[in-house]
Design an enzyme around this catalytic site. Sequence first.
Site, PDB file in Angstrom:
ATOM      1  N   LYS A   1       0.879  -1.173   0.000  1.00  8.88           N
ATOM      2  CA  LYS A   1       0.000   0.000   0.000  1.00  8.88           C
ATOM      3  C   LYS A   1       0.912   1.218   0.000  1.00  8.88           C
ATOM      4  O   LYS A   1       0.870   2.076   0.896  1.00  8.88           O
ATOM      5  CB  LYS A   1      -0.921  -0.068   1.243  1.00  8.88           C
ATOM      6  CG  LYS A   1      -2.008   0.982   1.292  1.00  8.88           C
ATOM      7  CD  LYS A   1      -3.142   0.749   0.308  1.00  8.88           C
ATOM      8  CE  LYS A   1      -4.117   1.913   0.340  1.00  8.88           C
ATOM      9  NZ  LYS A   1      -5.141   1.825  -0.728  1.00  8.88           N
TER      10      LYS A   1
ATOM     11  N   ASP B   1      -5.517  -3.195  -2.140  1.00  8.80           N
ATOM     12  CA  ASP B   1      -6.949  -3.143  -2.446  1.00  8.80           C
ATOM     13  C   ASP B   1      -7.213  -3.660  -3.856  1.00  8.80           C
ATOM     14  O   ASP B   1      -8.155  -4.412  -4.104  1.00  8.80           O
ATOM     15  CB  ASP B   1      -7.520  -1.726  -2.235  1.00  8.80           C
ATOM     16  CG  ASP B   1      -6.646  -0.619  -2.787  1.00  8.80           C
ATOM     17  OD1 ASP B   1      -5.522  -0.907  -3.252  1.00  8.80           O
ATOM     18  OD2 ASP B   1      -7.090   0.542  -2.770  1.00  8.80           O
TER      19      ASP B   1
END
Length: 356
Positions: free
Chosen positions: A190, A222
């Site tokens: 991330k 994600d």
Amino acid sequence: MKLNIAVLPGDGIGPEVMDQALKVVRAISEKFGHTLHTETALTGACAIDAVGDPYPEATHELCMRSDAVLYGAIGSPKYDNDPTARVRPEHGLLAMRKKLGLYANIRPVTTFPSLLDRSPLRADLVEGVDFVCVRELTGGLYFGRPQGRSEDGRVAYDTCVYSREEIERIVRLAYGYAMKRRRHLTVVDKANVLATSRLWREVAQEVAQEFPGVETEYMFVDNAAMRLIQWPKSFDVVVTENMFGDILTDEASVISGSLGLLPSASVGLHTSLFEPIHGSYPQAAGRNIANPLAMILSAAMMFEYAFDLPDEGAAIRRAVDASMAAGIVTEDIAPKGAKTYGTSEVGDWIAAHVAQ
Ligand code: IPM
Ligand code: MG
């Protein structure tokens, strides 16, 4: 070869599925002429009940002097429903990972032709899925300090910490697997938000230089969560940090249609450990209905990874495939209306089959 194996059955269905794996390990050892030595020790809720510690020192000593650890499952509703319990079975698991230096958790995700229609995904998306998740297991949010509560109890905090060394060793290990497979590595982070992820990406980019033959792809977590569902066939080897790996591997585990089929290996500085990815499933304990295949396939991984005995591993995999083809399976993976078999019958059948 002499095989010294520490056996940690744990809680719930752990002991039952372990018994089946041991039948198979015994049969294989006999067939291939290995000398088997197994020793059993306590871990999990049963260890708390017996000695007040979910990973007792005696268990750790046994693991350290063994060549491999076979691990069943831990956990008990008694602790799950009590958030105030000071000692929990999971603490033992984390202590064991740390003390054995098990910094890498390897979870292969493959599909089984007879189970394609059990996947929550469409069969055309699932057929031929074959990838490996490499999860960092001894760093990040799970172990970072400080962790705790403010004095008034109104604020809580966890800390995510990673060093270059921790990242480098796991990324390098993942490249090793990619080299032996389809030469494609997905680094999941991330980096658009987290400092630790930016270090991951920086270090991964450096290590990538050493493996020009591997195609490296960088992906935010994600997006990876989405891609696992949308296009699981696009993955070969995935490497990621502890918490992301915990979440993504559970997501990945349902692709194949049954949790009861997936094995895993944890490797690192000391003895490697092999365990099914399913939990202790307390509702099924003692009923002879639990699926022993993930535990048996964990034993196959043990032969391959800990002992470098691929023929023994392959023989176990063939026997597992044969049991499924013959319909000698537990109720969770049996076709509707078909006869189902008990945990120990499946174990007996596979042990007899590998001995042939
Ligand atoms: C796993 C489990 C453990 C983890 C729990 C039981 C502490 O979910 O092995 O994935 O979070 O690592
Ligand atoms: Mg998990």
